[in-house]
Scaffold this motif. Structure first.
Motif, PDB file in Angstrom:
ATOM      1  N   GLY A 186     -51.126  44.484  11.017  1.00 54.00           N
ATOM      2  CA  GLY A 186     -51.125  43.800  12.302  1.00 54.00           C
ATOM      3  C   GLY A 186     -50.110  44.380  13.275  1.00 54.00           C
ATOM      4  N   SER A 187     -49.781  43.589  14.282  1.00 57.66           N
ATOM      5  CA  SER A 187     -48.813  44.001  15.290  1.00 57.66           C
ATOM      6  C   SER A 187     -47.883  42.837  15.590  1.00 57.66           C
ATOM      7  CB  SER A 187     -49.531  44.467  16.561  1.00 57.66           C
ATOM      8  OG  SER A 187     -50.281  43.400  17.123  1.00 57.66           O
ATOM      9  N   ASN A 188     -46.843  43.119  16.344  1.00 59.39           N
ATOM     10  CA  ASN A 188     -45.854  42.087  16.658  1.00 59.39           C
ATOM     11  C   ASN A 188     -45.302  42.370  18.047  1.00 59.39           C
ATOM     12  OD1 ASN A 188     -44.366  39.786  16.079  1.00 59.39           O
ATOM     13  ND2 ASN A 188     -42.681  40.895  15.128  1.00 59.39           N
ATOM     14  N   THR A 189     -45.282  41.369  18.901  1.00 56.38           N
ATOM     15  CA  THR A 189     -44.765  41.530  20.257  1.00 56.38           C
ATOM     16  C   THR A 189     -43.316  41.054  20.310  1.00 56.38           C
ATOM     17  OG1 THR A 189     -46.975  41.234  21.200  1.00 56.38           O
ATOM     18  CG2 THR A 189     -45.092  40.951  22.685  1.00 56.38           C
ATOM     19  N   LEU A 190     -42.438  41.965  20.750  1.00 59.72           N
ATOM     20  CA  LEU A 190     -40.998  41.711  20.754  1.00 59.72           C
ATOM     21  C   LEU A 190     -40.421  41.986  22.130  1.00 59.72           C
ATOM     22  CD1 LEU A 190     -40.054  43.598  17.446  1.00 59.72           C
ATOM     23  CD2 LEU A 190     -40.522  41.152  17.719  1.00 59.72           C
ATOM     24  N   PRO A 191     -39.276  41.387  22.441  1.00 59.59           N
ATOM     25  CA  PRO A 191     -38.610  41.718  23.700  1.00 59.59           C
ATOM     26  C   PRO A 191     -38.089  43.148  23.677  1.00 59.59           C
ATOM     27  CG  PRO A 191     -37.188  40.351  22.342  1.00 59.59           C
ATOM     28  CD  PRO A 191     -38.532  40.382  21.659  1.00 59.59           C
ATOM     29  N   LEU A 192     -38.166  43.836  24.787  1.00 62.86           N
ATOM     30  CA  LEU A 192     -37.559  45.161  24.885  1.00 62.86           C
ATOM     31  C   LEU A 192     -36.045  45.057  24.818  1.00 62.86           C
ATOM     32  CD1 LEU A 192     -37.633  48.206  25.361  1.00 62.86           C
ATOM     33  CD2 LEU A 192     -38.020  47.756  27.787  1.00 62.86           C
ATOM     34  N   VAL A 193     -35.515  43.959  25.344  1.00 63.50           N
ATOM     35  CA  VAL A 193     -34.072  43.696  25.305  1.00 63.50           C
ATOM     36  C   VAL A 193     -33.849  42.417  24.508  1.00 63.50           C
ATOM     37  CG1 VAL A 193     -31.998  43.208  26.656  1.00 63.50           C
ATOM     38  CG2 VAL A 193     -33.720  44.814  27.544  1.00 63.50           C
ATOM     39  N   TRP A 194     -33.170  42.555  23.378  1.00 58.28           N
ATOM     40  CA  TRP A 194     -32.876  41.408  22.512  1.00 58.28           C
ATOM     41  C   TRP A 194     -31.674  40.665  23.086  1.00 58.28           C
ATOM     42  CZ3 TRP A 194     -32.580  42.144  16.463  1.00 58.28           C
ATOM     43  CH2 TRP A 194     -32.434  40.900  15.841  1.00 58.28           C
ATOM     44  N   LYS A 195     -31.890  39.388  23.465  1.00 59.14           N
ATOM     45  CA  LYS A 195     -30.801  38.547  23.957  1.00 59.14           C
ATOM     46  C   LYS A 195     -30.237  37.780  22.765  1.00 59.14           C
ATOM     47  CE  LYS A 195     -33.586  39.293  27.662  1.00 59.14           C
ATOM     48  NZ  LYS A 195     -34.939  39.920  27.563  1.00 59.14           N
ATOM     49  N   HIS A 196     -29.154  38.277  22.207  1.00 62.44           N
ATOM     50  CA  HIS A 196     -28.595  37.708  20.987  1.00 62.44           C
ATOM     51  C   HIS A 196     -27.877  36.388  21.272  1.00 62.44           C
ATOM     52  CE1 HIS A 196     -29.199  41.386  18.473  1.00 62.44           C
ATOM     53  NE2 HIS A 196     -29.149  41.974  19.656  1.00 62.44           N
ATOM     54  N   ARG A 197     -27.788  35.560  20.253  1.00 61.89           N
ATOM     55  CA  ARG A 197     -27.125  34.268  20.427  1.00 61.89           C
ATOM     56  C   ARG A 197     -25.644  34.427  20.734  1.00 61.89           C
ATOM     57  NH1 ARG A 197     -28.105  32.627  14.095  1.00 61.89           N
ATOM     58  NH2 ARG A 197     -26.559  34.033  13.160  1.00 61.89           N
ATOM     59  N   GLY A 199     -24.601  36.301  22.992  1.00 61.67           N
ATOM     60  CA  GLY A 199     -24.525  36.618  24.403  1.00 61.67           C
ATOM     61  C   GLY A 199     -24.680  38.102  24.688  1.00 61.67           C
ATOM     62  N   ARG A 200     -24.566  38.918  23.656  1.00 66.33           N
ATOM     63  CA  ARG A 200     -24.734  40.357  23.822  1.00 66.33           C
ATOM     64  C   ARG A 200     -26.230  40.709  23.861  1.00 66.33           C
ATOM     65  NH1 ARG A 200     -21.856  43.309  19.153  1.00 66.33           N
ATOM     66  NH2 ARG A 200     -21.772  45.085  20.572  1.00 66.33           N
ATOM     67  N   LYS A 201     -26.531  41.903  24.349  1.00 66.30           N
ATOM     68  CA  LYS A 201     -27.906  42.370  24.438  1.00 66.30           C
ATOM     69  C   LYS A 201     -28.019  43.758  23.820  1.00 66.30           C
ATOM     70  CE  LYS A 201     -28.951  39.831  28.713  1.00 66.30           C
ATOM     71  NZ  LYS A 201     -29.423  39.945  30.124  1.00 66.30           N
ATOM     72  N   SER A 202     -29.167  44.031  23.207  1.00 71.98           N
ATOM     73  CA  SER A 202     -29.412  45.352  22.623  1.00 71.98           C
ATOM     74  C   SER A 202     -30.855  45.754  22.879  1.00 71.98           C
ATOM     75  CB  SER A 202     -29.113  45.345  21.121  1.00 71.98           C
ATOM     76  OG  SER A 202     -30.016  44.483  20.436  1.00 71.98           O
ATOM     77  N   LEU A 203     -31.105  47.047  22.839  1.00 73.27           N
ATOM     78  CA  LEU A 203     -32.454  47.568  23.021  1.00 73.27           C
ATOM     79  C   LEU A 203     -33.239  47.505  21.711  1.00 73.27           C
ATOM     80  CD1 LEU A 203     -31.529  50.738  25.111  1.00 73.27           C
ATOM     81  CD2 LEU A 203     -32.623  48.654  25.974  1.00 73.27           C
ATOM     82  N   VAL A 204     -34.508  47.146  21.790  1.00 69.27           N
ATOM     83  CA  VAL A 204     -35.393  47.115  20.628  1.00 69.27           C
ATOM     84  C   VAL A 204     -36.428  48.220  20.831  1.00 69.27           C
ATOM     85  CG1 VAL A 204     -36.960  45.746  19.207  1.00 69.27           C
ATOM     86  CG2 VAL A 204     -35.037  44.637  20.384  1.00 69.27           C
ATOM     87  N   LEU A 205     -36.231  49.337  20.147  1.00 76.28           N
ATOM     88  CA  LEU A 205     -37.045  50.536  20.331  1.00 76.28           C
ATOM     89  C   LEU A 205     -37.502  51.062  18.970  1.00 76.28           C
ATOM     90  CD1 LEU A 205     -34.682  52.217  22.954  1.00 76.28           C
ATOM     91  CD2 LEU A 205     -36.929  51.224  23.449  1.00 76.28           C
ATOM     92  N   GLU A 276     -30.374  39.152   4.236  1.00 76.88           N
ATOM     93  CA  GLU A 276     -31.450  38.409   4.883  1.00 76.88           C
ATOM     94  C   GLU A 276     -31.121  38.177   6.350  1.00 76.88           C
ATOM     95  OE1 GLU A 276     -33.008  34.043   4.010  1.00 76.88           O
ATOM     96  OE2 GLU A 276     -33.442  35.422   2.345  1.00 76.88           O
ATOM     97  N   GLY A 277     -32.150  38.207   7.185  1.00 71.30           N
ATOM     98  CA  GLY A 277     -31.967  38.002   8.608  1.00 71.30           C
ATOM     99  C   GLY A 277     -31.433  36.611   8.918  1.00 71.30           C
ATOM    100  N   GLU A 278     -30.658  36.528   9.967  1.00 66.82           N
ATOM    101  CA  GLU A 278     -30.058  35.254  10.380  1.00 66.82           C
ATOM    102  C   GLU A 278     -30.429  34.877  11.811  1.00 66.82           C
ATOM    103  OE1 GLU A 278     -26.076  35.940   7.566  1.00 66.82           O
ATOM    104  OE2 GLU A 278     -25.859  35.824   9.752  1.00 66.82           O
ATOM    105  N   GLU A 279     -31.148  35.767  12.493  1.00 66.86           N
ATOM    106  CA  GLU A 279     -31.456  35.535  13.907  1.00 66.86           C
ATOM    107  C   GLU A 279     -32.785  36.194  14.250  1.00 66.86           C
ATOM    108  OE1 GLU A 279     -29.384  36.349  18.305  1.00 66.86           O
ATOM    109  OE2 GLU A 279     -28.437  37.100  16.469  1.00 66.86           O
ATOM    110  N   ALA A 280     -33.672  35.435  14.867  1.00 66.39           N
ATOM    111  CA  ALA A 280     -34.961  35.976  15.272  1.00 66.39           C
ATOM    112  C   ALA A 280     -34.812  36.795  16.552  1.00 66.39           C
ATOM    113  CB  ALA A 280     -35.960  34.832  15.501  1.00 66.39           C
ATOM    114  N   PHE A 281     -35.744  37.745  16.740  1.00 66.60           N
ATOM    115  CA  PHE A 281     -35.811  38.450  18.007  1.00 66.60           C
ATOM    116  C   PHE A 281     -35.984  37.427  19.136  1.00 66.60           C
ATOM    117  CE2 PHE A 281     -37.533  41.804  15.140  1.00 66.60           C
ATOM    118  CZ  PHE A 281     -36.691  42.855  15.495  1.00 66.60           C
ATOM    119  N   ALA A 282     -35.266  37.612  20.221  1.00 69.60           N
ATOM    120  CA  ALA A 282     -35.367  36.673  21.345  1.00 69.60           C
ATOM    121  C   ALA A 282     -35.051  37.385  22.649  1.00 69.60           C
ATOM    122  CB  ALA A 282     -34.407  35.505  21.139  1.00 69.60           C
TER     123      ALA A 282
END
Length: 282
Positions: A186-197, A199-205, A276-282
């Motif tokens: 399948g596929s998954n739609t994600l933000p290009l810029v991850w807005k972390h809890r 407050g920081r932001k990172s690129l999702v590439l 294990e992951g602790e935060e979903a893409f947002a």
């Protein structure tokens, strides 16, 4: 009575990414530095423990000090038991080694998941005579250094990710059976810029990035490649040249990584555990 002293020496590996920690097994396995390790990992993306020489059991124990041990399907122990996962091109050791060929291209683990793994921990058990280094780039720092106008432009965008796109990097002419098998994920739609809890932001590439929603095919591809080129500039990158016994942990939520080419018959073997992951893409 003998006095036991521990080693804890911390230094930067590169300007914007990577920290080297020289320490001993007892200090790591005690968990007393776990909070500091997690803070350094979030701030610097990658931590190198040179020639720490942890056994499989010790690596599992160390992983537990940092968070929840990830039991991902097809990777390791049965019935939820903890296990290390062999990263190798030797199919006698790892029957699905061909799947790992996508690791030779920039990627983030878990783009097909709602909540990707927090981190990977990998130890070097056997090395190739040439090649096999691992590159990392800091996707927090890459976003931070973008021009403000570009940040505003890309902040609201979403990107469709697909595992089959990454597989085409190493096998551009698959059979229809292979392609259908990959596409079944399948596929998954994600933000290009991850807005972390935080407050920081990172690129999702990375190699699974297929299409920027709302853009034409050519415009989308140009944007994804341009941003990948930006994020993988030397100032955002660290290349780790492995020595036997090295252990490296990286923040999967704020870095991309790739392995460099090597002879697949060289016997190169890495043993990996994950948090294990602790935060979903947002």
């Amino acid at each position: 009575m003998a006095t036991v002293t521990s080693t804890w020496q911390v230094s930067d590996a590169a300007e914007k990414i990577g920290t080297v920690i020289r320490t001993d097994k007892d200090t790591l396995l005690s968990g007393e530095k776990a909070g500091e390790i997690r803070a350094i990992m979030e701030a610097r993306g990658v931590i190198v423990f040179p020639q720490i020489n942890l056994s499989d059991e010790e690596q599992i124990a160390f992983t537990h000090t940092l968070g929840t041990f990830a039991h991902e399907e097809g990777e390791g122990g049965k019935e939820g038991k903890d296990a290390v996962y062999p990263v190798t091109m030797d199919e006698s050791i790892n029957p699905i080694a061909s799947y790992l060929k996508g690791a030779f291209f920039w990627h983030i683990d878990g783009t097909m998941s709602e909540k990707p793994i927090l981190a990977s921990i990998m130890s070097a058990r056997a090395l190739a005579k040439e090649g096999g280094e691992t590159d990392f780039c800091n996707t927090y720092a890459a976003y931070d250094d973008l021009p403000e106008e570009e940040k505003r432009a890309i902040d609201p965008l979403n990107v469709v990710h697909a595992m089959w796109r990454a597989q085409l990097y190493w096998r551009p002419e698959p059979s229809i059976g292979e392609l259908e098998s990959w596409m079944a994920r399948g596929s998954n739609t994600l933000p290009l810029v991850w807005k972390h809890r935080s407050g920081r932001k990172s690129l999702v590439l990375g190699a699974t990035a297929l299409q920027v929603e709302g853009l034409g095919t050519m415009e989308s591809e140009k944007m994804l490649v341009r941003l990948r080129d930006w994020a993988t500039q030397p100032q955002f990158c660290y290349r780790h040249t492995w020595s036997l016994g090295d252990m490296v942990i990286w923040d999967n939520t704020g870095t991309m990584h790739r392995a460099l080419p090597y002879d697949h018959k060289s016997g190169r073997l890495m043993m990996r555990t994950k948090l294990e992951g602790e935060e979903a893409f947002a």
